[in-house]
Design a protein around this motif. Sequence first.
Motif, PDB file in Angstrom:
ATOM      1  N   ASN A 247       1.866   6.620  -6.973  1.00  0.00           N
ATOM      2  CA  ASN A 247       0.778   7.437  -7.508  1.00  0.00           C
ATOM      3  C   ASN A 247       0.950   8.912  -7.178  1.00  0.00           C
ATOM      4  N   ALA A 248       1.657   9.208  -6.093  1.00  0.00           N
ATOM      5  CA  ALA A 248       1.855  10.606  -5.694  1.00  0.00           C
ATOM      6  C   ALA A 248       3.074  11.241  -6.336  1.00  0.00           C
ATOM      7  N   SER A 249       3.881  10.446  -7.038  1.00  0.00           N
ATOM      8  CA  SER A 249       5.166  10.946  -7.532  1.00  0.00           C
ATOM      9  C   SER A 249       5.036  11.866  -8.723  1.00  0.00           C
ATOM     10  N   SER A 250       3.938  11.778  -9.445  1.00  0.00           N
ATOM     11  CA  SER A 250       3.827  12.539 -10.687  1.00  0.00           C
ATOM     12  C   SER A 250       2.436  13.140 -10.845  1.00  0.00           C
TER      13      SER A 250
ATOM     14  N   PHE B 195       6.049  -6.403 -20.473  1.00  0.00           N
ATOM     15  CA  PHE B 195       6.407  -6.757 -19.098  1.00  0.00           C
ATOM     16  C   PHE B 195       6.085  -5.615 -18.146  1.00  0.00           C
ATOM     17  N   GLN B 196       6.373  -4.391 -18.554  1.00  0.00           N
ATOM     18  CA  GLN B 196       6.047  -3.245 -17.716  1.00  0.00           C
ATOM     19  C   GLN B 196       4.556  -3.217 -17.385  1.00  0.00           C
ATOM     20  N   ASN B 197       3.739  -3.426 -18.404  1.00  0.00           N
ATOM     21  CA  ASN B 197       2.285  -3.398 -18.193  1.00  0.00           C
ATOM     22  C   ASN B 197       1.831  -4.524 -17.282  1.00  0.00           C
ATOM     23  N   SER B 198       2.444  -5.703 -17.414  1.00  0.00           N
ATOM     24  CA  SER B 198       1.980  -6.871 -16.662  1.00  0.00           C
ATOM     25  C   SER B 198       2.473  -6.865 -15.219  1.00  0.00           C
ATOM     26  N   SER B 199       3.547  -6.100 -14.935  1.00  0.00           N
ATOM     27  CA  SER B 199       4.137  -6.147 -13.597  1.00  0.00           C
ATOM     28  C   SER B 199       3.334  -5.389 -12.559  1.00  0.00           C
ATOM     29  N   GLY B 200       2.548  -4.432 -13.023  1.00  0.00           N
ATOM     30  CA  GLY B 200       1.796  -3.609 -12.090  1.00  0.00           C
ATOM     31  C   GLY B 200       2.602  -2.452 -11.545  1.00  0.00           C
ATOM     32  N   CYS B 201       3.882  -2.375 -11.907  1.00  0.00           N
ATOM     33  CA  CYS B 201       4.735  -1.314 -11.348  1.00  0.00           C
ATOM     34  C   CYS B 201       5.780  -0.847 -12.347  1.00  0.00           C
ATOM     35  N   SER B 202       5.562  -1.104 -13.641  1.00  0.00           N
ATOM     36  CA  SER B 202       6.541  -0.766 -14.665  1.00  0.00           C
ATOM     37  C   SER B 202       7.836  -1.546 -14.406  1.00  0.00           C
TER      38      SER B 202
ATOM     39  N   ALA C  76      14.064  -1.889  -8.192  1.00  0.00           N
ATOM     40  CA  ALA C  76      13.278  -2.327  -9.352  1.00  0.00           C
ATOM     41  C   ALA C  76      13.257  -3.852  -9.481  1.00  0.00           C
ATOM     42  N   PRO C  77      12.113  -4.387  -9.997  1.00  0.00           N
ATOM     43  CA  PRO C  77      10.888  -3.668 -10.314  1.00  0.00           C
ATOM     44  C   PRO C  77       9.998  -3.512  -9.082  1.00  0.00           C
ATOM     45  N   SER C  78       9.568  -2.319  -8.812  1.00  0.00           N
ATOM     46  CA  SER C  78       8.695  -2.056  -7.675  1.00  0.00           C
ATOM     47  C   SER C  78       7.931  -0.774  -7.936  1.00  0.00           C
ATOM     48  N   ALA C  79       6.891  -0.559  -7.170  1.00  0.00           N
ATOM     49  CA  ALA C  79       6.119   0.671  -7.314  1.00  0.00           C
ATOM     50  C   ALA C  79       6.967   1.884  -6.959  1.00  0.00           C
ATOM     51  N   ILE C  80       7.879   1.738  -5.976  1.00  0.00           N
ATOM     52  CA  ILE C  80       8.668   2.897  -5.592  1.00  0.00           C
ATOM     53  C   ILE C  80       9.798   3.173  -6.585  1.00  0.00           C
TER      54      ILE C  80
ATOM     55  N   LEU D  85       0.828  -1.207   0.000  1.00  0.00           N
ATOM     56  CA  LEU D  85       0.000   0.000   0.000  1.00  0.00           C
ATOM     57  C   LEU D  85       0.862   1.257   0.000  1.00  0.00           C
ATOM     58  N   ARG D  86       1.904   1.285   0.843  1.00  0.00           N
ATOM     59  CA  ARG D  86       2.739   2.478   0.904  1.00  0.00           C
ATOM     60  C   ARG D  86       3.547   2.658  -0.379  1.00  0.00           C
ATOM     61  N   ASP D  87       3.990   1.541  -0.981  1.00  0.00           N
ATOM     62  CA  ASP D  87       4.726   1.629  -2.244  1.00  0.00           C
ATOM     63  C   ASP D  87       3.832   2.184  -3.351  1.00  0.00           C
TER      64      ASP D  87
END
Length: 482
Positions: free
Chosen positions: A125-128, A399-406, A253-257, A118-120
């Motif tokens: 989502n807040a980064s841009s 792969f970016q699309n499927s990972s959920g986090c680019s 990487a790969p991660s949401a953060i 959740l925090r990641d």
Amino acid sequence: MNKFHTSLSRRDFMKGLGLASAGIGAVAAVSPVFHDLDEVVSADSSVNKRPWWIKEVDSPTIEIDWAQVTPLGQPSEGCHLSPILAQYVGEDRVQKATADGDHAVKNGISNGISGLSLRDDALNNASSPHFMYHAKWKLTEPTPGIFGANKTPGEKGVSRWEGTPEENFALLKSAMRFFGAGRIASIELDSNIKKLLYPIDASQMFFGGGPMAFKFEDVDEGYTTDTHFVIPNKAKWVVTYTTPMPKELYRTAPSAISNAGNMSRYRLNGETIACIQHFMNGIGYQALQSAPFPNGICASPATATLSGLGEMNRINQTLIPEEGSVVGLYKFITDLPLPVTKPVDCGVFRFCHTCRKCADTCPSSAISFDEDPSWEPPGAWSTSGKRAYFKQEPECKLFQNSSGCSCQVCTGTCVFNVNNVAMIHNVVRGIVSTTPIFNSFLASADKFFGYAQHDAAEWWDLDLPRYGFDTTMGVRDGGYGK
């Protein structure tokens, strides 16, 4: 003037590097030969001062055949837009990858998976926040300022700024650095560079707008219509520049953060380019950059490499010698007369010939393992006319699309994604610049010293400085940012 000669011998230099047994030819190749301070000072006489190991050259280290360069039929490099990606892999694979990505995000949040928790996800989502992007193609109606700071010279009743190209570059660099830009370079918008312009700026479609085409006209100021970005013929220069990015985030990487670190460059550049546009307006010139995604004009690696910001690498991107692989690249078109900065050779492209770390770690196997670059693009998504290490962009994007986090694994694990405070890193850069003898050894040393991927959960415990750019400061003992 007294002459100063260093007392550090070449053998001591190599001994400090741990390579005292290297042959005399190798020793001579990795150390600069300066006899006095005058030679040191005059080693770089360009408008852009760079470290000694970055050499200006007449042509970029990646070979280019301008006769073979033809404009792309669509802005397909990177395959960012789903309709373009579907042309190469099919609509079914695009939809499945997107659905897999949505599932990965929900699963990560529900189960607290590191990198997708959740925090990641919230940080990503807040980064841009693109609603903060307040730059336009051209400041046609400047916002009134408290002191009239946004007025043109004509509105102030004075003449615009006039200077030599070199004076203009120095002025612009000082302002841009103050506004947040990193390294800065400039090239002429000639017939060859015009071949690199995308036929349309499809980035507008990300936000519900229609595709915008580019066209040149004999007008004083750039403007927009419902279908076009108009560039004055007198706007003959392209300014290229970097925006710093946080290396520590990329190492997760790969991660949401890690994607938060990637997207932060757009937020930061939104402020930078808006300030630049207002500044240029204030001295009587224009800075034309499409919003909200400024890479809509043309491929950023092309102009960044040709202007000398850095060299192309194995992932078909530009690596900046002072900043590494984790850096944002931008450009704008201007009518302010500027000098032409030359391409550089700092050994990066040669290093990529033997280092395959990015290819080894690529989750989608999209990066080439070939020993030598190729003239043959793998598909219509890539620009022709360059001898490069091409990437299978559709597989990368899927792969970016499927990972959920680019995905930023290739840049996060790049040998040049290192910190800068330790002297040894500058020594290594000098070696890479002057000789390929130790390239394989240094690529292996990078893995040994731990510059690799790390668990995203560790990042939250680091004590980083503002924006997390300089990870050599403020890192707690035991952190991996040393």
